[in-house]
Design an enzyme around this catalytic site. Structure first.
Site, mmCIF file in Angstrom:
data_model
loop_
_atom_site.group_PDB
_atom_site.id
_atom_site.type_symbol
_atom_site.label_atom_id
_atom_site.label_comp_id
_atom_site.label_asym_id
_atom_site.label_seq_id
_atom_site.Cartn_x
_atom_site.Cartn_y
_atom_site.Cartn_z
ATOM 1 N N LYS A 188 -74.959 -28.222 -103.167
ATOM 2 C CA LYS A 188 -73.743 -27.956 -102.875
ATOM 3 C C LYS A 188 -73.079 -29.112 -103.922
ATOM 4 O O LYS A 188 -73.577 -31.140 -103.603
ATOM 5 C CB LYS A 188 -74.219 -28.529 -101.478
ATOM 6 C CG LYS A 188 -72.389 -28.767 -100.752
ATOM 7 C CD LYS A 188 -72.433 -29.150 -99.254
ATOM 8 C CE LYS A 188 -71.853 -30.762 -99.664
ATOM 9 N NZ LYS A 188 -69.972 -30.807 -100.350
ATOM 10 N N GLU A 191 -66.852 -31.318 -102.748
ATOM 11 C CA GLU A 191 -65.998 -30.804 -102.102
ATOM 12 C C GLU A 191 -64.859 -31.249 -103.072
ATOM 13 O O GLU A 191 -63.458 -30.774 -103.149
ATOM 14 C CB GLU A 191 -66.055 -30.797 -101.080
ATOM 15 C CG GLU A 191 -65.869 -31.245 -100.396
ATOM 16 C CD GLU A 191 -66.348 -32.410 -99.720
ATOM 17 O OE1 GLU A 191 -67.385 -32.632 -100.512
ATOM 18 O OE2 GLU A 191 -66.727 -33.200 -98.971
ATOM 19 N N CYS A 296 -71.909 -46.570 -108.328
ATOM 20 C CA CYS A 296 -72.771 -46.934 -107.518
ATOM 21 C C CYS A 296 -73.600 -48.031 -108.096
ATOM 22 O O CYS A 296 -74.142 -48.824 -107.799
ATOM 23 C CB CYS A 296 -73.250 -46.025 -106.947
ATOM 24 S SG CYS A 296 -75.242 -45.412 -108.841
ATOM 25 N N GLU A 396 -68.756 -51.599 -98.840
ATOM 26 C CA GLU A 396 -68.486 -51.245 -100.580
ATOM 27 C C GLU A 396 -67.195 -50.876 -99.988
ATOM 28 O O GLU A 396 -67.114 -49.697 -99.556
ATOM 29 C CB GLU A 396 -69.971 -50.362 -100.854
ATOM 30 C CG GLU A 396 -70.077 -49.845 -101.724
ATOM 31 C CD GLU A 396 -70.058 -47.993 -102.407
ATOM 32 O OE1 GLU A 396 -70.687 -47.273 -101.587
ATOM 33 O OE2 GLU A 396 -70.800 -48.281 -103.157
HETATM 34 P P1 NAD Z 1 -69.975 -39.479 -99.707
HETATM 35 O O1 NAD Z 1 -71.135 -39.314 -98.649
HETATM 36 O O2 NAD Z 1 -68.632 -39.058 -99.061
HETATM 37 O O3 NAD Z 1 -70.420 -37.263 -100.295
HETATM 38 C C1 NAD Z 1 -71.721 -36.879 -100.361
HETATM 39 C C2 NAD Z 1 -72.288 -35.723 -100.136
HETATM 40 O O4 NAD Z 1 -71.912 -35.543 -98.880
HETATM 41 C C3 NAD Z 1 -70.848 -34.847 -100.360
HETATM 42 O O5 NAD Z 1 -71.055 -33.221 -101.456
HETATM 43 C C4 NAD Z 1 -69.948 -34.452 -98.697
HETATM 44 O O6 NAD Z 1 -69.942 -32.893 -99.096
HETATM 45 C C5 NAD Z 1 -71.278 -35.422 -98.146
HETATM 46 N N1 NAD Z 1 -70.601 -35.524 -97.199
HETATM 47 C C6 NAD Z 1 -70.156 -36.320 -97.199
HETATM 48 N N2 NAD Z 1 -69.712 -36.631 -95.403
HETATM 49 C C7 NAD Z 1 -70.365 -36.520 -94.493
HETATM 50 C C8 NAD Z 1 -71.329 -36.727 -93.605
HETATM 51 N N3 NAD Z 1 -71.180 -36.913 -92.336
HETATM 52 N N4 NAD Z 1 -72.126 -35.230 -92.949
HETATM 53 C C9 NAD Z 1 -73.042 -34.373 -94.067
HETATM 54 N N5 NAD Z 1 -72.423 -34.733 -95.521
HETATM 55 C C10 NAD Z 1 -71.685 -35.203 -95.648
HETATM 56 O O7 NAD Z 1 -69.916 -40.064 -101.050
HETATM 57 P P2 NAD Z 1 -68.723 -40.056 -101.474
HETATM 58 O O8 NAD Z 1 -67.901 -40.361 -101.923
HETATM 59 O O9 NAD Z 1 -68.692 -38.529 -102.721
HETATM 60 O O10 NAD Z 1 -69.724 -40.721 -102.962
HETATM 61 C C11 NAD Z 1 -69.653 -42.017 -103.152
HETATM 62 C C12 NAD Z 1 -70.731 -42.914 -103.091
HETATM 63 O O11 NAD Z 1 -71.933 -42.496 -103.218
HETATM 64 C C13 NAD Z 1 -70.143 -44.214 -102.930
HETATM 65 O O12 NAD Z 1 -71.234 -44.834 -101.566
HETATM 66 C C14 NAD Z 1 -71.959 -44.699 -104.283
HETATM 67 O O13 NAD Z 1 -72.587 -45.547 -103.537
HETATM 68 C C15 NAD Z 1 -72.768 -43.790 -103.445
HETATM 69 N N6 NAD Z 1 -73.604 -43.240 -105.183
HETATM 70 C C16 NAD Z 1 -74.520 -43.887 -104.817
HETATM 71 C C17 NAD Z 1 -75.623 -43.651 -105.966
HETATM 72 C C18 NAD Z 1 -76.796 -43.858 -105.629
HETATM 73 O O14 NAD Z 1 -77.607 -43.411 -107.099
HETATM 74 N N7 NAD Z 1 -77.007 -44.512 -105.323
HETATM 75 C C19 NAD Z 1 -74.695 -42.996 -107.066
HETATM 76 C C20 NAD Z 1 -73.692 -42.442 -107.136
HETATM 77 C C21 NAD Z 1 -72.833 -42.290 -105.563
#
Ligand code: NAD
Length: 511
Positions: A188, A191, A296, A396
């Protein structure tokens, strides 16, 4: 081999405003959904594409086709799977520019950085040139005519859930390693920007991934819930924020699935007074504001130790020179934030810092970006005199905002970093080997840079965030990635060279 694309003309490149396809059972198909997410160009608000919330039937079909494909794909030799990966890396190289441009349109980062997004993922695929070595088992003779040996086997169907900030690199942390080790995949993408993952999937098919082995399903929470619930899916890889990561780790674990979650971060750069000043300031500014702080591993928090505090003015000066603008404008240093919501949240956190008594030295709110009045732009922002209890430190921000704390000694700085709940990355800037060694050994963060601002390990190593930045016990890519997507089978065999194998029942534990 199925030929589906030519260089620069991938069929999955979304036409402006068109519906993004699902990839199910080897076919790029339109969803039957009535529910769509709009992918808005963060610089213009134009609709780049419409992303379906895949229907329950489509999700089930994706998992079933992956389950079916696994039966044959698991039998492919390691050399055959490696061959597909070698062709895949070649195709990514050839299509790099097309993928990178799509990333700029959907995600907003500047083109040179979007190329880096693809290349850092591509390196994971390139590293699979070493697949046979990674997959080697071990063997030893344990008794007369008796051998014990291990083989590394795939898990079955595995799921991947991706964030928006690296639309190419993070899918490439997941599906190539899973496929190369003999699994099949339901992935996935975010989106918010699924285009790069779709193009990469198309190239993987062209490279020789069989029908059904890689499936792309779109959507939000219902798609995630399906991945967590469906019994065909044996393991889940997640990269994203804390809230989703915690829920996904708990949900997958409750259902008996193997799970790895790379979560959020607050990465500290510690600047010692003996650092190479120019290098430290440039490294800090680049790592805080590059990709609009939406990495990140962004160095979003600086700890100036002792006399290095005198350099804060120069940090502000360098930051103020960076140009915010469209990612397609070569002169832009940073692009817009992903959504209006992300922008408003960052602006609110800047205001909270001012309200809580911090000093906003450089305020990047509401910049004028000529030609792009509707973009989600925030220019570099520097906040000094931040204290650990403040909201801008606790959360963050994920935006071009550098928060600055001050410490008198290295010990104080280390204590500060270690008290933070996150442990993704950190860096020290110093010319003292002793200070660097102390930092390296005492710091509680999983990826450590010494005069290196963004120490994301190359794929011969693994990405090793810790504390709240990681849930699970097996990391992404490198040898850990291979371990995550495989399980070890240990076989003990007896092939007597002469005589009977057993002439009476034995009831005691063999020793
Ligand atoms: P996000 O958590 O909003 O979304 C990530 C994925 O999870 C998406 O595919 C989304 O559809 C899904 N999702 C979102 N909320 C959900 C929920 N409540 N229940 C189930 N699925 C859900 O993250 P984002 O905004 O897309 O990305 C940014 C975040 O990702 C930042 O916190 C960043 O630090 C983190 N990140 C971490 C790393 C790492 O390696 N540690 C790398 C890249 C990004």
């Amino acid at each position: 081999m199925q030929k589906v694309s030519q260089i620069g003309s991938l069929v999955t490149v979304p036409q402006k405003g068109a519906k993004a396809k699902l990839l199910i059972n080897g076919e790029f198909i339109d969803s039957q959904s009535n529910e769509y997410f709009k992918v808005l160009n963060p610089a213009t608000q134009e609709v780049e594409s419409l992303v379906p919330q895949a229907t329950p039937a489509e999700l089930k079909e994706a998992a079933k086709s992956a389950e079916f494909a696994f039966k044959e794909w698991r039998k492919a030799s390691v050399i055959a799977r490696q061959g597909v990966m070698l062709r895949f890396q070649h195709l990514i190289h050839e299509n790099l520019e097309t993928i990178a441009k799509n990333i700029v349109n959907e995600q907003g980062k500047v083109l040179s950085d979007a190329r880096g997004d693809v290349i850092r993922g591509l390196q994971v695929v390139e590293n699979l040139a070493g697949l046979p070595d990674y997959m080697l088992g071990s063997r030893i003779s344990v008794a007369k005519d008796m051998d014990t040996y291990t083989v590394r086997e795939p898990l079955g169907v595995v799921g991947g859930i991706c964030p928006f900030n690296f639309p190419a690199m993070i899918p490439l942390w997941m599906f190539p390693v899973a496929l190369a080790t003999g699994n099949t995949v339901v992935l996935k993408p975010s989106e918010k920007d699924p285009g790069a993952a779709l193009m990469l999937a198309e190239l993987a098919i062209e490279a020789g991934i069989p029908k059904g082995a890689l499936n792309i399903v779109h959507g939000g929470k219902p798609t995630v819930e399906f991945i967590l619930q469906d019994p065909a899916i044996k393991a889940v890889s997640f990269v994203g924020g804390d809230a989703a990561g915690k829920a996904i780790h708990a949900g997958a674990s409750a259902n008996g699935k193997r799970v790895q979650c790379n979560n959020g971060a607050k990465n500290h750069g510690v600047i010692m007074p003996d650092a190479d000043k120019e290098h430290a300031i440039n490294a800090l500014v680049g790592a805080a504001f590059g990709a609009a702080g939406q990495r990140c591993m962004a160095l979003s928090t600086a700890v100036f130790v002792g006399e290095s505090q005198e350099w804060i003015g120069e940090v502000v000066e360098q930051a103020s020179k960076l140009k915010v603008g469209s990612g397609l404008d070569k002169s832009s240093d940073l692009g817009p934030l992903i959504t209006k919501g992300a922008l408003e949240r960052a602006e609110r956190l800047i205001q909270s810092a001012a309200d809580e008594g911090a000093t906003v030295l450089l305020d990047g709110r509401k910049p004028t970006v000529e030609g792009f009045p509707n973009g989600n732009f925030l220019a570099p922002t520097v906040i000094d005199n931040v204290k650990p209890h403040m909201q801008c430190y606790q959360e963050e921000i994920f935006a071009p905002v550098l928060v600055i704390l001050r410490a008198d000694t290295l010990d104080e700085a280390i204590e500060l970093v270690n008290k933070n709940r996150y442990g993704n990355g950190t860096a020290i800037f110093t010319q003292s080997g002793a200070a660097a060694r102390k930092f390296e050994t005492q710091i509680e963060a999983g990826n450590v840079g010494i005069n290196v601002p963004i120490p994301v390990p190359l794929p011969m190593f693994s990405f090793t965030g810790n504390k709240a930045s990681f849930l699970g016990d097996t990391n992404f890519y490198g040898r850990s990635g291979i371990n995550f997507y495989t399980q070890i089978k240990t076989i003990t065999s007896l092939w007597r060279q002469e005589g009977v194998s057993m002439n009476k029942p034995s009831v005691h534990m063999p020793t």
